[in-house]
Motif scaffolding. Structure first.
Motif, PDB file in Angstrom:
ATOM      1  N   ILE A 296      -8.386  -9.621 -14.567  1.00 17.97           N
ATOM      2  CA  ILE A 296      -8.920  -8.735 -13.793  1.00 17.97           C
ATOM      3  C   ILE A 296      -7.249  -8.562 -13.006  1.00 17.97           C
ATOM      4  O   ILE A 296      -7.765  -7.085 -12.164  1.00 17.97           O
ATOM      5  N   ASN A 297      -6.277  -8.238 -14.078  1.00 15.44           N
ATOM      6  CA  ASN A 297      -5.018  -7.352 -13.624  1.00 15.44           C
ATOM      7  C   ASN A 297      -5.318  -5.718 -13.455  1.00 15.44           C
ATOM      8  O   ASN A 297      -5.342  -5.189 -12.506  1.00 15.44           O
ATOM      9  N   ARG A 298      -5.870  -5.867 -14.475  1.00 17.39           N
ATOM     10  CA  ARG A 298      -6.759  -4.020 -14.527  1.00 17.39           C
ATOM     11  C   ARG A 298      -7.241  -4.131 -13.302  1.00 17.39           C
ATOM     12  O   ARG A 298      -7.372  -2.498 -13.110  1.00 17.39           O
ATOM     13  N   VAL A 299      -8.514  -4.938 -13.083  1.00 19.40           N
ATOM     14  CA  VAL A 299      -9.132  -3.487 -12.229  1.00 19.40           C
ATOM     15  C   VAL A 299      -8.958  -3.708 -10.551  1.00 19.40           C
ATOM     16  O   VAL A 299      -8.210  -3.233  -9.720  1.00 19.40           O
ATOM     17  N   LEU A 300      -8.015  -5.028 -10.162  1.00 25.52           N
ATOM     18  CA  LEU A 300      -6.710  -4.889  -8.764  1.00 25.52           C
ATOM     19  C   LEU A 300      -5.817  -3.610  -9.365  1.00 25.52           C
ATOM     20  O   LEU A 300      -5.801  -3.166  -7.968  1.00 25.52           O
ATOM     21  N   LEU A 301      -5.481  -2.889 -10.198  1.00 23.72           N
ATOM     22  CA  LEU A 301      -4.656  -1.975 -10.495  1.00 23.72           C
ATOM     23  C   LEU A 301      -5.637  -0.581  -9.626  1.00 23.72           C
ATOM     24  O   LEU A 301      -4.915   0.136  -9.270  1.00 23.72           O
ATOM     25  N   LEU A 302      -6.916  -0.742 -10.408  1.00 26.75           N
ATOM     26  CA  LEU A 302      -7.162  -0.403 -10.345  1.00 26.75           C
ATOM     27  C   LEU A 302      -7.943   0.640  -8.544  1.00 26.75           C
ATOM     28  O   LEU A 302      -7.504   1.594  -8.672  1.00 26.75           O
ATOM     29  N   ALA A 303      -8.704  -0.780  -8.492  1.00 31.17           N
ATOM     30  CA  ALA A 303      -8.684  -0.663  -6.673  1.00 31.17           C
ATOM     31  C   ALA A 303      -7.032   0.174  -6.069  1.00 31.17           C
ATOM     32  O   ALA A 303      -8.127   0.534  -4.967  1.00 31.17           O
ATOM     33  N   LEU A 304      -6.319  -0.630  -6.360  1.00 30.03           N
ATOM     34  CA  LEU A 304      -5.321  -0.095  -5.759  1.00 30.03           C
ATOM     35  C   LEU A 304      -5.127   1.534  -5.747  1.00 30.03           C
ATOM     36  O   LEU A 304      -4.721   2.291  -5.160  1.00 30.03           O
ATOM     37  N   ALA A 305      -5.706   2.319  -6.822  1.00 29.26           N
ATOM     38  CA  ALA A 305      -5.164   3.763  -6.998  1.00 29.26           C
ATOM     39  C   ALA A 305      -6.272   4.473  -6.913  1.00 29.26           C
ATOM     40  O   ALA A 305      -5.873   5.340  -6.360  1.00 29.26           O
ATOM     41  N   ILE A 306      -7.417   3.712  -6.453  1.00 31.00           N
ATOM     42  CA  ILE A 306      -8.391   4.538  -5.914  1.00 31.00           C
ATOM     43  C   ILE A 306      -8.729   4.268  -4.685  1.00 31.00           C
ATOM     44  O   ILE A 306      -8.835   5.184  -3.885  1.00 31.00           O
ATOM     45  N   ALA A 307      -7.674   3.734  -4.186  1.00 33.67           N
ATOM     46  CA  ALA A 307      -7.617   3.388  -2.814  1.00 33.67           C
ATOM     47  C   ALA A 307      -7.700   4.543  -1.019  1.00 33.67           C
ATOM     48  O   ALA A 307      -8.324   4.350  -0.428  1.00 33.67           O
ATOM     49  N   PRO A 308      -6.411   5.115  -2.300  1.00 29.22           N
ATOM     50  CA  PRO A 308      -6.144   7.058  -0.819  1.00 29.22           C
ATOM     51  C   PRO A 308      -7.640   7.359  -0.648  1.00 29.22           C
ATOM     52  O   PRO A 308      -7.575   8.099   0.079  1.00 29.22           O
ATOM     53  N   PHE A 309      -8.385   7.176  -1.761  1.00 26.93           N
ATOM     54  CA  PHE A 309      -9.876   8.357  -1.354  1.00 26.93           C
ATOM     55  C   PHE A 309     -10.740   7.186  -0.683  1.00 26.93           C
ATOM     56  O   PHE A 309     -11.015   8.734   0.827  1.00 26.93           O
ATOM     57  N   TYR A 310     -10.294   6.418   0.168  1.00 31.38           N
ATOM     58  CA  TYR A 310     -10.995   5.248   0.975  1.00 31.38           C
ATOM     59  C   TYR A 310     -10.070   6.186   2.150  1.00 31.38           C
ATOM     60  O   TYR A 310     -10.728   6.235   3.793  1.00 31.38           O
ATOM     61  N   SER A 347       1.024   5.492  -2.056  1.00 29.73           N
ATOM     62  CA  SER A 347       2.327   4.953  -1.820  1.00 29.73           C
ATOM     63  C   SER A 347       2.156   4.240  -2.951  1.00 29.73           C
ATOM     64  O   SER A 347       3.335   3.694  -4.099  1.00 29.73           O
ATOM     65  N   TYR A 348       1.416   3.244  -2.835  1.00 28.06           N
ATOM     66  CA  TYR A 348       0.821   2.129  -3.723  1.00 28.06           C
ATOM     67  C   TYR A 348       0.404   3.010  -4.950  1.00 28.06           C
ATOM     68  O   TYR A 348       0.622   2.374  -5.745  1.00 28.06           O
ATOM     69  N   LEU A 353       0.606   4.302 -10.601  1.00 30.60           N
ATOM     70  CA  LEU A 353       0.550   6.219 -11.793  1.00 30.60           C
ATOM     71  C   LEU A 353       1.813   6.251 -12.357  1.00 30.60           C
ATOM     72  O   LEU A 353       2.278   6.767 -13.440  1.00 30.60           O
ATOM     73  N   ARG A 354       2.773   5.536 -11.955  1.00 27.67           N
ATOM     74  CA  ARG A 354       4.441   6.274 -12.437  1.00 27.67           C
ATOM     75  C   ARG A 354       4.998   5.236 -12.810  1.00 27.67           C
ATOM     76  O   ARG A 354       5.916   5.114 -14.020  1.00 27.67           O
ATOM     77  N   ARG A 355       4.722   4.279 -12.176  1.00 32.22           N
ATOM     78  CA  ARG A 355       5.194   2.633 -12.649  1.00 32.22           C
ATOM     79  C   ARG A 355       4.834   1.890 -13.648  1.00 32.22           C
ATOM     80  O   ARG A 355       5.605   1.465 -14.657  1.00 32.22           O
ATOM     81  N   GLY A 356       3.395   2.402 -13.597  1.00 25.97           N
ATOM     82  CA  GLY A 356       2.707   1.482 -14.268  1.00 25.97           C
ATOM     83  C   GLY A 356       3.124  -0.190 -14.173  1.00 25.97           C
ATOM     84  O   GLY A 356       2.781  -0.523 -12.920  1.00 25.97           O
ATOM     85  N   ALA A 357       3.127  -1.317 -14.820  1.00 28.46           N
ATOM     86  CA  ALA A 357       2.895  -2.560 -14.732  1.00 28.46           C
ATOM     87  C   ALA A 357       4.853  -3.274 -14.184  1.00 28.46           C
ATOM     88  O   ALA A 357       4.447  -4.138 -12.980  1.00 28.46           O
ATOM     89  N   HIS A 358       5.767  -2.286 -13.631  1.00 26.77           N
ATOM     90  CA  HIS A 358       6.612  -2.943 -12.765  1.00 26.77           C
ATOM     91  C   HIS A 358       6.387  -2.294 -11.532  1.00 26.77           C
ATOM     92  O   HIS A 358       7.092  -1.899 -10.595  1.00 26.77           O
ATOM     93  N   TRP A 359       5.986  -1.583 -11.454  1.00 24.75           N
ATOM     94  CA  TRP A 359       4.977  -0.610  -9.893  1.00 24.75           C
ATOM     95  C   TRP A 359       5.230  -1.576  -8.812  1.00 24.75           C
ATOM     96  O   TRP A 359       5.920  -1.003  -7.956  1.00 24.75           O
ATOM     97  N   ALA A 360       5.284  -3.022  -8.913  1.00 26.60           N
ATOM     98  CA  ALA A 360       5.527  -3.679  -7.237  1.00 26.60           C
ATOM     99  C   ALA A 360       6.938  -3.620  -7.244  1.00 26.60           C
ATOM    100  O   ALA A 360       7.604  -4.197  -6.452  1.00 26.60           O
ATOM    101  N   ASP A 361       8.337  -2.966  -7.842  1.00 21.95           N
ATOM    102  CA  ASP A 361       9.717  -2.868  -7.623  1.00 21.95           C
ATOM    103  C   ASP A 361       9.653  -1.781  -6.453  1.00 21.95           C
ATOM    104  O   ASP A 361      10.563  -1.646  -5.621  1.00 21.95           O
TER     105      ASP A 361
END
Length: 597
Positions: A296-310, A347-348, A353-361
């Protein structure tokens, strides 16, 4: 925003322990706001003021007391009141400028400034939680910690919402109060609770009491925040799946169906806004999405990664509308919202894409920057440099000048009704254009729009469009063949608009319905549907009166008959008039009951 949901810092605890002086100040501010609003609304002298001074007074009265109520604390930095004063001065200047846009008062009548009010509410909200995070428990302003910004943003929002609920329940009890006493013949409370001199001060005083109550009950607010977070945790995966699945569907359907709806861009932007809001509510200070399984974590990250398209699709949708119809205040605000969401989503996505698992920093800096960006936007968009009404008026005039819109298709009433002083100036500029001066109908229309006072609603239509529709209305077939067409009439033109809609067809039937030797006219409006065996037929009867043509009857029903068959029957069939089975009831010459109505 990101922050702690379960821990409260020492300064935040001190902030919740309101002293007697702070509680008194909150009650004074609330009562003063209610009294001033009552004076502004009920005073005849205020009605005679220029809109400039009315806007100034309303802006300060509506914004500053709530800011003090929500941000006051026992220990504050010395510069706290300087910031309040500076913000009041800024609001005063913005209010003066907004009021100036509604002058001269005898020519421009502004409605409630919805956009200005919303931007000032947002700006005041952001300033309030920034003040609480940077000025509470210190002698000098400090750089606010992100956890404090998050805590106070949620605390302020929940306190305001609970205060509104508290005031609403108070008034429900008062309504029950007056209803019970009215049952036994005591009307005193029924009339008392309707008096404005009672409503304004009492409502705002109760709201002040509610603010004190909920600001002092931090444990309750924190519990409510945890409950909201629990709901966000449960719903975010569903929102993420929707984001991914819908984007995967678009290559097969294309984007055109989205643009054809007219509101597709708004739906896409709502999806992005909800996804980002839910994400911030779930993450807070924990490891990103630590409550979820890895998949589910990966699904959420994928959704955030493609949000700029919307967000990009939303921006493109705004561009299409602007390219087709030009700028309006609504499209300018749509662009601002779409741009803000696009920057945040991008930005998200970049941080993932750049920080991977530590993107929330990165979220601390991203969300703090977002708050400052929104605060700046709320202020800058109310300045003369970005006067949305002026930009819209210039855009519409330029489209007419360079031929992108024909003179017959131009909406002059929009400039007069919606754009205030900027629209009035644009109409005066258009009045001097050669193509307008050469067209008598349009020139007279502009003269009528420029007449002092509130514009007549009858002027809402371009006169060239009205003339063209009147001509098309006279081209509608009439039966019996050879019958005289109905005379030109504004009332008939308005109803004739229905005949120009897709899947609709019309015809006239001339008959002397009342036997007075004068023809009445029946307009048959046939509406086709997707089902070839089901249609809708409306018949509108017109009769000549002292004030022109008037509707004397209107009948609608379903029919299986297509329009061509109806037209053929009217052309070849025997038409007869029969008296109604049910007669009207009169008392002397007064009609008491008409069964045909």
């Amino acid at each position: 925003m990101q922050g702690s949901s379960s821990e409260v810092t020492e300064s935040e605890r001190d902030d919740s322990d309101l002293g007697l002086s702070e509680k008194r100040l909150i009650l004074i501010a609330a009562l003063l706001q209610g009294l001033v609003l009552y004076a502004l609304k009920s005073s005849a002298a205020v009605e005679a003021w220029s809109p400039v001074w009315q806007f100034l007074c309303y802006t300060i009265t509506l914004a500053i007391p709530p800011l003090v109520i929500i941000s006051i604390a026992p220990r504050l930095a010395h510069s706290y009141w300087w910031i309040i004063g500076g913000y009041a001065l800024l609001l005063a200047l913005l209010g003066l400028y907004q009021g100036y846009q509604c002058t001269p008062a005898d020519q421009i009548r502004c409605d409630w400034p919805v956009e200005f009010s919303i931007t000032m509410v947002i700006a005041t909200f952001i300033l309030a939680f920034m003040l609480r995070a940077s000025a509470t428990g210190v002698q000098h302003l400090k750089t606010p910690e992100y956890s404090g910004l998050f805590h106070y943003s949620w605390d302020n929002a929940l306190t305001a919402a609970l205060t509104l609920v508290f005031a609403g329940i108070f008034w429900l009890i008062l309504q029950l109060w007056q209803a019970l006493f009215k049952l036994v013949g005591v009307d005193f409370f029924h009339y008392l609770f309707r008096e404005e001199w009672f409503i304004f001060p009492v409502t705002w005083l109760v709201a002040g009491c509610g603010a004190i109550l909920f600001r002092s009950q931090q444990s309750f607010v924190l519990t409510l925040k945890r409950l909201l977070r629990t709901m966000l945790v449960a719903l975010l995966p569903l929102l993420a799946v929707l984001t991914i699945v819908f984007l995967a569907t678009l290559p097969f359907t294309g984007l055109q169906p989205i643009w054809d709806t007219g509101h597709g861009s708004a739906l896409l932007l709502w999806l992005v806004a909800l996804l980002l809001f839910f994400t911030n509510g779930v993450i807070q200070d924990e490891f990103p999405f630590s409550r979820y399984p890895k998949w589910i974590n990966r699904v959420l990250l994928l959704a955030l990664a493609i949000a700029p398209f919307y967000a990009a699709f939303g921006l493109y949708g705004v561009y299409l509308r602007v390219d087709q119809y030009g700028w309006t205040p609504e499209r300018l605000w749509g662009f601002v919202v779409a741009l803000t969401l696009a920057l945040l989503a991008l930005s998200y996505s970049i941080s993932i894409l750049r920080r991977g698992a530590h993107w929330a920093d990165w979220l601390r800096r991203i969300n703090t920057g977002l708050a400052l960006w929104v605060l700046a936007v709320c202020v800058v968009t109310q300045l003369p440099l970005l006067n949305f009404a002026r930009i819209s008026a210039d855009s519409q005039v330029e489209r007419l000048r360079d031929g992108r819109v024909a003179l017959a298709d131009f909406d002059f009433f929009f400039l007069r009704q919606k754009l205030g002083r900027a629209g009035l100036d644009a109409l005066e500029e258009l009045r001097e254009m050669p193509q307008v001066q050469q067209n008598t109908e349009v020139a007279d229309h502009l003269d009528a729009l420029l007449t002092p006072g509130r514009p007549d609603w009858a002027l809402r239509e371009n006169p060239l469009q009205a003339t063209a529709r009147a001509q098309r209305l006279r081209e509608i077939p009439i039966f019996p063949e050879g019958a005289e067409l109905p005379p030109h009439s504004a009332a008939l033109q308005v109803e004739g608009k229905d005949c120009e809609r897709q899947e609709r067809a019309c015809l006239w039937l001339a008959q002397d319905l009342d036997g007075d030797g004068t023809l009445e006219y029946l307009l048959f409006v046939h509406s086709a549907s997707g089902n070839k065996d089901r249609h809708w037929l409306q018949v509108i009867a017109y009769a000549a009166g002292d004030s022109g043509w008037q509707v004397v009857g209107n009948n609608s029903r379903e029919t299986e008959e297509p329009f061509d068959a109806l037209k053929q029957r009217l052309a070849t069939g025997q038409i007869s008039l029969r008296p109604s089975r049910w007669q009207g009831l009169y008392l002397n010459d007064e009609l008491l009951f008409d069964p045909t109505q």
